[in-house]
Scaffold this active site. Sequence first.
Site, short mmCIF file in Angstrom:
data_model
loop_
_atom_site.label_atom_id
_atom_site.label_comp_id
_atom_site.label_asym_id
_atom_site.label_seq_id
_atom_site.Cartn_x
_atom_site.Cartn_y
_atom_site.Cartn_z
N ASP A 37 49.85 36.00 46.97
CA ASP A 37 48.99 36.49 48.06
C ASP A 37 49.88 37.11 49.14
OD1 ASP A 37 47.00 36.47 50.32
OD2 ASP A 37 45.83 35.44 48.78
N LYS A 109 50.25 43.50 30.02
CA LYS A 109 50.65 44.23 28.80
C LYS A 109 52.01 43.73 28.31
CE LYS A 109 52.30 48.75 27.92
NZ LYS A 109 52.65 49.97 28.66
N TYR A 149 36.41 50.48 48.89
CA TYR A 149 36.19 49.25 48.13
C TYR A 149 35.40 49.55 46.86
CZ TYR A 149 34.78 44.36 47.31
OH TYR A 149 34.56 43.12 46.78
P1 NAD Z 1 39.28 36.93 50.43
O1 NAD Z 1 39.54 38.05 51.40
O2 NAD Z 1 39.05 35.58 51.00
O3 NAD Z 1 40.44 36.84 49.37
C1 NAD Z 1 41.20 37.92 48.95
C2 NAD Z 1 42.66 37.50 48.95
O4 NAD Z 1 43.45 38.59 48.48
C3 NAD Z 1 43.17 37.13 50.34
O5 NAD Z 1 43.84 35.90 50.27
C4 NAD Z 1 44.12 38.28 50.67
O6 NAD Z 1 45.16 37.91 51.55
C5 NAD Z 1 44.61 38.69 49.30
N1 NAD Z 1 45.09 40.07 49.21
C6 NAD Z 1 44.49 41.19 49.69
N2 NAD Z 1 45.25 42.27 49.40
C7 NAD Z 1 46.32 41.82 48.70
C8 NAD Z 1 47.46 42.46 48.13
N3 NAD Z 1 47.63 43.79 48.20
N4 NAD Z 1 48.38 41.69 47.50
C9 NAD Z 1 48.23 40.33 47.42
N5 NAD Z 1 47.18 39.69 47.95
C10 NAD Z 1 46.24 40.42 48.59
O7 NAD Z 1 38.04 37.39 49.54
P2 NAD Z 1 37.21 36.59 48.44
O8 NAD Z 1 35.82 36.54 48.92
O9 NAD Z 1 37.91 35.36 48.05
O10 NAD Z 1 37.25 37.64 47.23
C11 NAD Z 1 38.14 37.49 46.13
C12 NAD Z 1 37.86 38.59 45.12
O11 NAD Z 1 36.51 38.49 44.67
C13 NAD Z 1 38.03 40.00 45.67
O12 NAD Z 1 38.65 40.80 44.70
C14 NAD Z 1 36.63 40.46 45.92
O13 NAD Z 1 36.52 41.86 45.79
C15 NAD Z 1 35.87 39.73 44.84
N6 NAD Z 1 34.46 39.54 45.21
C16 NAD Z 1 34.10 38.58 46.13
C17 NAD Z 1 32.76 38.45 46.49
C18 NAD Z 1 32.29 37.41 47.48
O14 NAD Z 1 31.07 37.30 47.71
N7 NAD Z 1 33.16 36.61 48.06
C19 NAD Z 1 31.80 39.30 45.92
C20 NAD Z 1 32.22 40.27 45.00
C21 NAD Z 1 33.56 40.37 44.65
N1 UDP Z 2 54.58 46.14 35.95
C1 UDP Z 2 54.75 44.97 36.67
N2 UDP Z 2 55.24 43.89 36.00
C2 UDP Z 2 55.56 43.90 34.69
C3 UDP Z 2 55.35 45.09 33.98
C4 UDP Z 2 54.85 46.21 34.64
O1 UDP Z 2 54.46 44.91 37.85
O2 UDP Z 2 55.98 42.87 34.18
C5 UDP Z 2 54.03 47.31 36.67
C6 UDP Z 2 55.00 48.46 36.77
O3 UDP Z 2 55.06 48.84 38.13
C7 UDP Z 2 54.34 49.56 35.98
C8 UDP Z 2 52.89 49.19 35.94
O4 UDP Z 2 52.89 47.77 35.95
O5 UDP Z 2 54.48 50.80 36.62
C9 UDP Z 2 52.15 49.67 34.74
O6 UDP Z 2 52.85 49.25 33.59
P1 UDP Z 2 52.71 50.01 32.21
O7 UDP Z 2 53.60 49.33 31.25
O8 UDP Z 2 51.29 50.13 31.85
O9 UDP Z 2 53.16 51.48 32.53
P2 UDP Z 2 54.56 52.13 32.88
O10 UDP Z 2 55.59 51.05 32.93
O11 UDP Z 2 54.76 53.09 31.79
O12 UDP Z 2 54.32 52.78 34.21
#
Ligand code: NAD
Ligand code: UDP
Length: 332
Positions: A37, A109, A149
């Site tokens: 996270d 993958k 989104y």
């Molecule tokens: P939330 O905001 O509480 O949790 C999302 C988590 O993702 C947070 O802890 C945030 O810090 C983390 N996060 C965000 N961007 C990130 C990134 N780039 N790298 C790493 N961590 C990142 O929301 P939630 O309600 O727990 O939702 C969780 C998932 O479920 C989401 O993907 C959301 O789209 C999906 N979802 C939730 C609901 C709902 O009703 N709660 C409905 C539909 C879909």
């Molecule tokens: N990747 C990662 N962890 C792994 C393997 C891949 O984060 O263990 C990421 C990496 O950034 C890569 C992307 O996943 O660009 C997509 O991977 P994929 O093998 O599909 O494509 P490519 O490596 O050819 O971009």
Amino acid sequence: MDHLLKQTVLVTGGAGFLGSHLCERLLELDYEVMCVDNFFTGNKQNIVHLLDHPFFEVVRHDITFPLYAEVDQIYNLACPASPVHYRRDPVQTTKTTVHGAINMLGLAKRLKARILQASTSEVYGDPEVHPQTEDYWGNVNPIGERSCYDEGKRCAETLFFDYYRQHALQIKVIRIFNTYGPRMHPYDGRVVSNFILQALQNRPITLYGDGSQTRSFCYVSDLIEGMIRMMESPDEITGPVNLGNPGEFTVRELAEMILDITASRSELVHEPLPSDDPVRRKPDITRAKDQLDWQPTVPLRQGLIKTIDYFEGLLSQGSLNGARNGMRILDA
Ligand code: NAD
Ligand code: UDP
Ligand code: UDP
């Protein structure tokens, strides 16, 4: 279980509302859990009770950057989930949904790991089909304020199915409908958290529009059960599968139920309806029933009572979770 036999599960977004409940449940089921996270909307408080668990690990990492780890399963939940949060940084939201999905799919993958995507009912946009079945393609505005989104999540689904077709990945896609429960973000502007806090503080309950729009509300424990059943389902079940509670309530009915449970003196006030606010939303969960033998069991009133208890606890502690990050302004 012998720890050498334990399966390791990666949960992205594991410090969020749903993620923290998922991590907790997976530990109960004897998995080793790696929670990734970046704390954009998540909170350490949500997982503090798990930190001493010998098979729980937290990694601060943004999934828009590559991640190299060795795991058996991946639940991809990372993404801000409420309009208030994702509109704060829409470009980052698209990066998280799209780049994040590519990285997690690349990881899956390389590892030949199963990967589950937390998609959303928002892929249906403002639906013209009611209730929504998985074969409905949706009615989404590509350039509106919710698009980062909605379109990001749609693109993530595309990526999941392309990795499935092109690289034979074991994918699982769930479309989550509105879910509520303890550890919801108190200032995420969602209807359940807004109404509960307003009612507990005897402040006006803000009905957007006339309150006749409908939603279905799924209690968190039901949702997590469905999510895990999906991950554990046979290979050929890829989804998308709707997970939500088909009980349909108007926003006004929700307000009235919360007022009743809390015995609040709050009055109802009307505020303008946000743009692109769907008029009706209700999942058709036939597929989840057939393929996963799953359906929600917690009635709205019972789930609300537990959620209200949680918010009462936050209020009585005098500090609200996640009020940092400037989110307090939402409720000023
Ligand atoms: P939330 O905001 O509480 O949790 C999302 C988590 O993702 C947070 O802890 C945030 O810090 C983390 N996060 C965000 N961007 C990130 C990134 N780039 N790298 C790493 N961590 C990142 O929301 P939630 O309600 O727990 O939702 C969780 C998932 O479920 C989401 O993907 C959301 O789209 C999906 N979802 C939730 C609901 C709902 O009703 N709660 C409905 C539909 C879909
Ligand atoms: N990747 C990662 N962890 C792994 C393997 C891949 O984060 O263990 C990421 C990496 O950034 C890569 C992307 O996943 O660009 C997509 O991977 P994929 O093998 O599909 O494509 P490519 O490596 O050819 O971009
Ligand atoms: N809503 C409301 N008052 C609030 C917050 C939300 O009337 O204080 C309405 C909102 O306009 C929408 C419904 O409640 O019609 C659900 O909103 P939420 O943001 O919780 O979820 P979503 O729109 O993503 O389903």
